[in-house]
Structures are given as C-alpha cells and as structure tokens.
Design an enzyme around this catalytic site. Structure first.
Site, PDB file in Angstrom:
ATOM      1  NE  ARG A   1     -50.319  53.363  63.998  1.00 47.54           N
ATOM      2  CZ  ARG A   1     -51.396  53.954  64.512  1.00 47.54           C
ATOM      3  NH1 ARG A   1     -51.263  54.808  65.531  1.00 47.54           N
ATOM      4  NH2 ARG A   1     -52.593  53.718  64.020  1.00 47.54           N
TER       5      ARG A   1
ATOM      6  CE  LYS B   1     -57.140  52.512  69.756  1.00 51.39           C
ATOM      7  NZ  LYS B   1     -56.058  52.686  68.766  1.00 51.39           N
TER       8      LYS B   1
ATOM      9  CG  MET C   1     -49.934  58.243  94.125  1.00 53.66           C
ATOM     10  SD  MET C   1     -49.100  56.876  94.950  1.00 53.66           S
ATOM     11  CE  MET C   1     -47.415  57.122  94.402  1.00 53.66           C
TER      12      MET C   1
ATOM     13  CE1 TYR D   1     -44.544  64.841  99.455  1.00 55.51           C
ATOM     14  CE2 TYR D   1     -46.320  64.764  97.830  1.00 55.51           C
ATOM     15  CZ  TYR D   1     -45.652  64.207  98.914  1.00 55.51           C
ATOM     16  OH  TYR D   1     -46.088  63.027  99.454  1.00 55.51           O
TER      17      TYR D   1
END
Length: 344
Positions: free
Chosen positions: A111, A14, A288, A239
């Site tokens: 869960r 997964k 980013m 930044y």
C-alpha cells in the site's frame, strides 16, 4: 495487561476516532498518558491541536499542501517514499534540525512504504541532511487476526526486523520499532517490539477474540420511536413499495437513516434493532433520516428507546448482516449523530 513491560502504545484516532469523537477520545488518552496518537490526514491533527491536544501526533498520509500546517502545529509525518522525504526535507528551513519523522516500510501490504531495494537511496538521503530525525520505523501486518495467515505474519515480522536493523546500523541512533495492531497484540506477542498501534481495540472490538472476551463494549448507538402505525394486510411501507406486511401489523418509524450511517443494505428485513429487549426487523428501504421496523405484537409506543448496536447486538453482528467489516459500521456513523460521553 496484554502488553509486555515497557511496550509503548500508539492510539489510532483517525476517522473521527473510528466514529467515536476525535477530541473526546484523544483528550482521555492524553489524560492516561498514552505515548502517541496517529491520524490519517493533516487536518485531523490540526483539529486536535486546536482543541488542546499537546501529545505527539503522527500523520499517516501527509501531502505537500499540508507541510506548512504540519510544521506549524508540531505534527510528525509518516515518510513512505523518497519523493515525500525529499519534498518535506526541502520544505523545512535551512536552520531546522532533527524534525521528527516516521519511516513506513512495506513488508507485504503493498500500500505505502519503502521496500528493501529502496533502502540504499533512503539511507543516503537521510545521511545528507541534519533536518530530519527518525523517531520510529514501522510496518503493517496484513492478516494478524487470521490463523491462516500466521506464516505470512511471521514472514512480515522477520522482513521488518531485517530492514529495521539495516536502517539502525546506518543511522547510528535508536528509534521506536512497531508493526503490531489490535489483533497482533493478542495473537503475536513477539511482534510487540517497542510499541504497538491499537485501533478498533480501543473501542471494544477485536476480531481475533471469541465474543470479544476480555474487551468491553464502549459504544452504544441508540435512537427513539417517532411514530407507530397499524397496517392492513399487504399494505406497503416506504419508497418503491418495497416493504410489505402480508398479514398486516404494526410498524415503528425511528430516527436513523443512511445519512446517519445506517447503510441502505440494512433495509427490507436484513437489519435488526432492539426495542424493549426484543429484536425487530427493518421493513422497506432505509430512508435518509429514518427507517421503519416491524413491531407487531410488541406494544411499542412513541418515544421508546431503540438500540441499533450495543454489547448484545454488536457491530460484528451488524457487519455480518450486510457483508462488511466492523470498522465500516463504526466509522460510517456520521458526525450529525449526537455523542454522549460517560466517564468512570
């Protein structure tokens, strides 16, 4: 060599195989004849089928909207509640017979899963249909890597065994029982039962093992230097002018940022990478698509290789730097990061 003879293996692929590449990992596991694969969502299983994976795949979070795809692609749903059981059974055609399902029992995670009071209704529903066949019954250990939770792990195992026995007596046919995960394999051999589910251990990490002894790091995340700049004392970097070299020095801009999965929490000296065999700190905030490193005195050049993590600077080390878990480090690596595979 950690498993008892005859114990089957379900491999967790997964979340893009924990960030490592779903098809490539699944294809290798299929080649080595692993018994089962498991994915979180139907779409993950469908993608594997379309890529040529033919081995059994369990879907751990099936939804009614995905039932058609599950059946079309011969995927096997986890059944964790009466609602999902009845919904899936109703979706099947009247002439469908023995469709494979996996029952999830809640032994303490709270869960998903059936608890003891749910068993009479569950067993009654299963007895009323021939459409379904239980292939496996399983639960999940909440703290298999922690010695402080060993007593609770034993409680979970005993509770699971009792519930599984009740189910088997009612069904009158055998199924696969499994509760153990990566750390459970090494710490709780009595919990191996018929099958174990191995997740992050596939990728070379087990939080229970000191220095990952016995496991081999299978993934390296690397990038390169894009530009090197020399700064004067107290000039700022990035930044909001968060990065400062009080005495001046050299910074290297490298091609990795938070869009690639390198968390912004690594900024301002929290994170470390390796250039030319030397550890270097981040400077300023993580951007980013890139970030900056303090390479003062290291004679770094454009194009030099930069190690984000490997066997020396492990995912466990990175997790400690930002107070998270190794799973998050791996699974956060975005799919735009190129994967290169080496077969031995």
């Amino acid at each position: 060599n950690k498993l008892k003879p005859g114990v089957k293996v379900m491999a967790m692929v997964k979340a893009f195989s924990y960030g490592s590449g779903s098809f490539e990992i699944a294809n290798l596991l299929q080649y080595h004849k692993v018994d089962y694969l498991a994915v979180a969502y139907t779409d993950e299983g469908v993608s594997l089928r379309k890529a040529g994976i033919t081995m059994p795949i369990m879907v751990m979070s099936p939804e009614p909207s995905g039932f058609d795809a599950i059946i079309k692609h011969n995927l096997e749903p986890e059944i964790y509640s009466l609602e999902i059981l009845k919904s899936f059974s109703s979706y099947l055609n009247e002439n469908d017979y023995d469709y494979p399902i996996h029952l999830k029992l809640d032994t303490g995670m709270h869960r998903l899963g059936f608890e003891e009071p749910d068993l009479p209704d569950l067993l009654r529903s299963l007895a009323e249909t021939t459409k379904l066949k239980v292939i496996s019954v399983f639960s999940h250990l909440v703290g298999s890597d922690s010695a402080s939770l060993d007593e609770f792990s034993l409680y979970q195992l005993n509770r699971f065994t009792d519930m599984a026995n009740v189910i088997e007596e009612s069904l009158r046919y055998p199924f696969i029982s499994h509760i153990s995960n990566t750390s459970g394999i090494t710490r709780h051999p009595n919990a191996q039962l018929d099958m174990v589910r191995i997740g992050i251990g596939l990728y070379g990490f087990d939080g229970n093992l000191q220095n990952n002894q016995g496991l081999r790091t299978v993934a390296v995340l690397k990038t390169t230097v894009t530009q090197v700049k020399r700064l004067k004392a107290n000039e700022t970097v990035g930044y909001s002018r968060k990065g400062v070299l009080p005495d001046g020095g050299d910074i290297a801009t490298v091609k990795i940022g938070y869009a690639d999965g390198y968390n912004r929490k690594f900024g301002n000296g929290v994170g470390k990478m390796i250039i030319n065999g030397k550890p270097v700190n981040t400077v300023g905030v993580i951007c980013m698509d890139m970030c900056m490193l303090d390479v003062t005195g290291l004679n770094v050049k454009i194009g030099d290789e930069v190690i984000v993590f490997n066997s020396e600077l492990s995912i466990a080390d990175l997790a400690k730097q930002i107070d998270t878990i190794p799973y998050e480090i791996l699974t956060n690596i975005s799919q735009r990061v190129k994967r290169v595979y080496f077969y031995e």
